[in-house]
Design an enzyme around this catalytic site. Structure first.
Site, PDB file in Angstrom:
ATOM      1  N   GLU A 190       0.793  -1.233   0.000  1.00  6.33           N
ATOM      2  CA  GLU A 190       0.000   0.000   0.000  1.00  6.33           C
ATOM      3  C   GLU A 190       0.829   1.289   0.000  1.00  6.33           C
ATOM      4  OE1 GLU A 190      -2.845  -0.200   3.194  1.00  6.33           O
ATOM      5  OE2 GLU A 190      -3.878  -1.889   2.278  1.00  6.33           O
ATOM      6  N   GLU A 204      -5.373  -8.736   0.980  1.00  9.32           N
ATOM      7  CA  GLU A 204      -6.048  -8.356   2.228  1.00  9.32           C
ATOM      8  C   GLU A 204      -7.523  -8.105   1.957  1.00  9.32           C
ATOM      9  OE1 GLU A 204      -4.493  -5.070   4.565  1.00  9.32           O
ATOM     10  OE2 GLU A 204      -2.427  -5.703   4.150  1.00  9.32           O
TER      11      GLU A 204
HETATM   12  C1  FCB Z   1      -4.379  -2.121   5.548  1.00  8.47           C
HETATM   13  C2  FCB Z   1      -2.980  -2.420   6.040  1.00  8.47           C
HETATM   14  C3  FCB Z   1      -2.936  -3.428   7.158  1.00  8.47           C
HETATM   15  C4  FCB Z   1      -4.072  -3.259   8.132  1.00  8.47           C
HETATM   16  C5  FCB Z   1      -5.386  -3.180   7.415  1.00  8.47           C
HETATM   17  C6  FCB Z   1      -6.576  -3.050   8.311  1.00  8.47           C
HETATM   18  O1  FCB Z   1      -4.408  -0.844   5.018  1.00  8.47           O
HETATM   19  O2  FCB Z   1      -2.188  -2.907   4.992  1.00  8.47           O
HETATM   20  O3  FCB Z   1      -1.685  -3.320   7.759  1.00  8.47           O
HETATM   21  O4  FCB Z   1      -3.835  -2.179   8.927  1.00  8.47           O
HETATM   22  O5  FCB Z   1      -5.369  -2.111   6.517  1.00  8.47           O
END
Ligand code: FCB
Length: 464
Positions: free
Chosen positions: A165, A350
């Protein structure tokens, strides 16, 4: 199988994700340098409730036990990050003890039959890298660090991602002052974006030169920006938000120039940036997509990437941090990315659902129906995208364990596995049992998802 059984392709990668700073604890142990996040978490007022990640879930010491839990769950792959300041205590030096920790973790995973999926940068910049990403040298130092790891573990690790990110690092760090280094400066934002892209590209270049067996990609947080109420001004604004947040990383990832709005917004001279475009053109083996929610854009005069009106639509379900829950947005996003950017492979790196400790009893945290429902309905959309042709090969819920959620501290819990922050005891939540079964059956029965997830509902005006 019943009609509503959602099954996945053979060899689909069922994983789960964490990051070093959020779980390891012991940030200064065994010769590690201090990081920007270590300092940020020790600066009064930066983190809710004054929480730090000094212990986190103590994974640094409990990693063997944690790998045993992963094995029990049946994980095919584990996504984690390596802490740059543990490996490189000062520029040009390598900390053997830092390497030993990750070597041992990787060995543990491989003997448990779990494929490591390593992220090189999940936000910890060593403090010796002065200026961090606003400085071009940081990109070069990042390449040196990446080469140390490729050399150490290059042939044992099947999946590598350079960065997690970068949009959050540049936006929160250089425009919103929410993350370190806590600045609000469009020029520095532009430089940070560019140097993150450069660091990523240089690391991929090294990986290719070393002729390693594994695959390498980039993990992006991708928010689809939609207009809030469909008026043309909001539509245009949503596109600008998309460009600033996503386009500045997606474009270089497929060898395209920055969106023109990047230069309009920052006032930077395009020619200074174009010089590196030839370097940026490093084809990836996969794009990692971190996705939680769509964002609803509302025109405001002085556009600031992070200070838009990102509120949900009246009546929408949300999670407990107020992020809209909208599974079909994941389908739309995957289709869009595939058609627009044509990465060879997409992995969901994620996706997840938080509960706030402050809202719940322990029993409620363990009986996490909302999380099971969230995962089930998002996975259904992921599978629909696969059926439509998207080359989606894996899914990593965020997160395997409850952990330290950056500036929000320890209150939000994203884990499949509950962690008692006092005793450090790990306990399977309902969602962990459910996911264990998903992995074993390579799918799940949609008809068996909890009927009432009880998502919080967003209201424009609080009900009287
Ligand atoms: C993302 C991050 C991770 C975590 C989630 C909830 O942006 O990559 O580390 O904090 O959000």
């Amino acid at each position: 199988m019943p009609d509503h059984f959602i099954s996945f392709p053979k060899n689909f990668i069922w994983g789960s994700a964490t990051s070093a700073f959020q779980i390891e604890g012991s940030p200064l142990a065994d010769g590690a340098a201090k990081s920007n996040w270590y300092e940020w978490t020790h600066t009064p007022g930066r983190i809710k409730n004054g929480d730090t990640a000094d212990v986190a879930i103590d994974h640094y010491r409990l990693y063997k036990n944690d790998v045993a839990i992963m094995k029990q769950m049946g994980l095919k792959s584990y996504r984690f990050s390596i802490s740059w300041p543990r490996i490189i205590p000062e520029r040009g030096k390598v900390n053997q003890k830092g390497l030993d920790f990750y070597r041992s973790l990787i060995q543990e995973l491989l003997s448990a039959g779990i494929m490591p999926n390593i992220t090189l940068f999940h936000w910890e910049v060593p403090v010796w890298a002065e200026g961090g990403w606003e400085n071009r040298e940081t990109a070069l130092a990042f390449q040196e660090y990446a080469e140390v790891l490729f050399k150490a573990f290059g042939n044992e690790v099947p999946f590598w991602a350079t960065m997690n990110e970068p949009s959050i690092v540049s936006g929160h760090g250089f425009l919103q002052a929410y993350f370190p280094p806590g600045k609000k400066d469009k020029t520095l934002f532009a430089k940070a974006v560019h140097h993150l892209n450069l660091g990523h590209a240089l690391a991929v270049q090294s990986f290719r030169k070393m002729n390693l067996k594994g695959q390498i990609g980039l993990v992006l947080a991708i928010f689809p920006f939609k207009s809030r109420d469909g008026n043309p001004e909001d539509e245009k604004y949503a596109q600008k938000m998309f460009d600033l947040h996503n386009g500045v990383f997606l474009n270089p990832s497929v060898g395209r120039p920055y969106p023109p709005f990047f230069f309009e917004f920052t006032g930077e001279n395009q020619a200074d940036y174009e010089k590196d475009y030839s370097l940026f053109n490093q084809p990836l083996d996969f794009l990692g997509v971190n996705h939680y929610n769509p964002s609803f854009a509302k025109y405001v005069k002085d556009l600031n990437i992070w200070e838009n009106d990102g509120k949900p639509i009246d009546g929408m379900p949300t999670n407990e941090l107020g992020w809209p829950v909208s599974p079909t947005a994941l389908y739309d996003l995957l289709m869009f990315l595939w058609k627009e950017y044509r990465h060879k492979q997409i992995i969901i790196t994620e996706n997840g659902y938080p509960q706030l400790t402050s809202n719940h009893t322990l029993e409620e945290l363990l009986e996490d129906d909302a999380r099971v429902h969230y995962y089930g309905t998002y996975m259904e959309q992921a599978q629909k995208a696969i059926r439509a042709g998207v080359p989606l090969t894996g899914y990593y819920p965020w997160s395997l364990f409850d952990n330290f959620e950056w500036c929000e501290g320890n209150n939000p819990r994203f884990g499949l596995i509950h962690v008692d922050y006092k005793t450090l005891k790990r306990t399977f939540k309902k969602s962990a049992h459910w996911y264990q079964k998903v992995i074993a059956q390579n799918g799940f029965d949609l008809g068996l998802l909890p009927k009432n997830p009880n998502y919080p509902i967003y209201h424009d005006k609080p009900k009287a």
